[in-house]
Design a protein around this motif. Structure first.
Motif, PDB file in Angstrom:
ATOM      1  N   ALA A  63       0.839  -1.193   0.000  1.00  0.00           N
ATOM      2  CA  ALA A  63       0.000   0.000   0.000  1.00  0.00           C
ATOM      3  C   ALA A  63       0.874   1.243   0.000  1.00  0.00           C
ATOM      4  CB  ALA A  63      -0.909   0.004   1.225  1.00  0.00           C
ATOM      5  N   PHE A  64       0.688   2.113  -1.000  1.00  0.00           N
ATOM      6  CA  PHE A  64       1.347   3.417  -1.056  1.00  0.00           C
ATOM      7  C   PHE A  64       0.409   4.432  -0.396  1.00  0.00           C
ATOM      8  CE2 PHE A  64       4.043   1.254  -3.855  1.00  0.00           C
ATOM      9  CZ  PHE A  64       5.063   2.066  -4.346  1.00  0.00           C
ATOM     10  N   VAL A  65       0.907   5.153   0.605  1.00  0.00           N
ATOM     11  CA  VAL A  65       0.081   6.094   1.359  1.00  0.00           C
ATOM     12  C   VAL A  65       0.812   7.423   1.475  1.00  0.00           C
ATOM     13  CG1 VAL A  65      -1.100   6.537   3.539  1.00  0.00           C
ATOM     14  CG2 VAL A  65      -0.883   4.193   2.699  1.00  0.00           C
ATOM     15  N   HIS A  66       0.138   8.528   1.129  1.00  0.00           N
ATOM     16  CA  HIS A  66       0.731   9.860   1.284  1.00  0.00           C
ATOM     17  C   HIS A  66       0.887  10.208   2.753  1.00  0.00           C
ATOM     18  CE1 HIS A  66       1.134  11.625  -2.698  1.00  0.00           C
ATOM     19  NE2 HIS A  66       0.062  10.958  -3.042  1.00  0.00           N
ATOM     20  N   VAL A  67       2.053  10.711   3.123  1.00  0.00           N
ATOM     21  CA  VAL A  67       2.300  11.189   4.484  1.00  0.00           C
ATOM     22  C   VAL A  67       3.060  12.511   4.419  1.00  0.00           C
ATOM     23  CG1 VAL A  67       2.364   8.883   5.501  1.00  0.00           C
ATOM     24  CG2 VAL A  67       4.488   9.911   4.698  1.00  0.00           C
ATOM     25  N   THR A  68       3.016  13.259   5.508  1.00  0.00           N
ATOM     26  CA  THR A  68       3.749  14.520   5.623  1.00  0.00           C
ATOM     27  C   THR A  68       4.891  14.346   6.618  1.00  0.00           C
ATOM     28  OG1 THR A  68       2.328  15.291   7.407  1.00  0.00           O
ATOM     29  CG2 THR A  68       1.658  15.842   5.159  1.00  0.00           C
TER      30      THR A  68
END
Length: 398
Positions: A63-68
């Motif tokens: 799973a590719f998940v956007h994070v900051t």
């Protein structure tokens, strides 16, 4: 409780097999996609992801998940199996020395690191040196500059992901440049070759679909069509007795299936079985179409036959990709109602709006007007994915 939607975009390897999914969550109280609000959306993602279960959402894939940078601080990300999670970063975020140190620790723990839309220059080197994946947005890089951009990135040990691959020509160019992974909707776009005739298998499927969807056909006609194909008969019985349908009794013959299921249900089952036999098409296309069709059916308004019509619209929305012909030309050869054709070609009518909403769910376009107006349940697409996964397991080769 705040409603949360799931967008799930497959990422393919060089063999065009899905190996990962980019997951997009966003609350329904915004009408735009904001990747800069990744901390809040990622927190929702992680909570929902834990509740839903990784197997349900992405199967065996990653799973590719956007994070900051802020989300890298703390222990929240450690709730996930690092072998299943890829942290997706934006190069224009503020990654100071402390954030980079946290990123190093997460990388050492086994988490994947991906960077979006990265241009090679001094300011992006810290991220580039830590990345496992770099995404190249084909909409942002002119085609004539793509080779030079790839050559610059190849100086670093990263896997290159071609993002927003929308046409067959783009896919061919990216394959020639040696991209490792591919993301986009090219698998739902047919390769059109002028004057190309349908292959024998596709012609047979088209003829079968014409009979199955002829409003003048009787139940016995549908039964006869199915029985002429040993493979189709075998797979239909296997599917009818699978967990996807959960019927109360065992079905042992096509005739029995025809009586118990009825013409419309038998027709829809035979249709989706007929559309799953192409070895040169990514299995993800079939899985996507099944989930799309089921989601359309689940969102159909009450009324006799509405769910079946919506299912047909969802399933046939990818007919062009399976048969390598323009959709309008294919529909001219099928005795479908004007309502179904208008929904498929122009997104008109109630079924056209349902299809548009489900496509928006697939693509993470949560601000889409049709999707906002329909306001489906938060888990609508996940429920459809569950069903599609069961169906795919039952649709194994004869």
């Amino acid at each position: 409780m705040r409603t949360v939607y799931l967008g799930r975009q497959p990422i393919f390897n060089r063999d065009l097999k899905p190996v990962a999914y980019e997951l997009l969550y966003r609350s329904a109280n915004k009408d735009y996609a904001d990747r800069g609000d990744a901390r809040a959306s990622a927190a929702v993602l992680i909570n929902a992801f834990l509740e839903m279960g990784v197997e349900r959402v992405v199967g065996k894939a990653r799973a590719f998940v956007h994070v900051t940078p802020e989300l890298l601080d703390g222990e929240l990300l450690r709730l996930f199996d690092p072998a299943r999670l890829v942290l997706q970063l934006l190069p224009d975020e503020d990654f100071d020395d402390a954030a980079l140190a946290r990123l190093d620790r997460l990388r050492a723990a086994g988490y994947g690191i991906s960077v979006d839309d990265l241009l090679v220059h001094e300011g992006t080197l810290p991220l580039l040196q830590r990345a496992h994946f770099v995404k190249v947005d084909l909409a942002a890089v002119p085609a004539q500059e793509l080779a030079e951009h790839v050559a610059q990135l190849r100086a670093y040990p990263v896997a290159l992901v071609a993002e927003k691959v929308e046409t067959h020509e783009q896919l061919v160019q990216c394959q020639a440049l040696g991209f490792d992974l591919y993301q986009g909707y090219f698998f739902a776009r047919p390769k059109i070759v002028a004057g190309r005739a349908l292959g024998e298998d596709r012609l047979g499927v088209l003829q079968l679909l014409a009979v199955l969807h002829d409003p003048r056909s009787e139940l016995s006609d549908v039964q006869a069509v199915v029985q002429r194909s040993v493979s189709l008969s075998y797979r239909l019985l296997r599917y009818a007795n699978s967990a996807a349908l959960n019927l109360p009794r065992q079905i042992n013959s096509i005739a029995q299936a025809a009586v118990i299921l009825g013409q419309r249900r038998l027709r829809d089952m035979a249709t989706l079985l007929a559309l799953t036999g192409f070895d040169d098409k990514p299995t993800e296309l079939t899985s996507t179409l099944l989930a799309r069709a089921r989601c359309c059916a689940n969102l159909a308004p009450p009324g006799r036959g509405n769910a079946e019509t919506a299912f047909t619209v969802g399933l046939f929305s990818g007919l062009d990709a399976l048969l390598d012909r323009p959709l309008d030309a294919l529909l001219n050869d099928l005795p479908l109602s004007d309502e179904v054709k208008a929904a498929l070609l122009d997104r008109q009518g109630v079924f056209g709006r349902i299809l548009e909403a489900v496509l928006a769910l697939e693509q993470g376009d949560f601000g889409n007007e049709a999707l906002v107006a329909l306001a489906p349940p938060a888990d609508a697409y996940l429920v459809a994915i569950d069903w599609a996964n069961q169906a795919m397991a039952a649709l194994g080769p004869a």
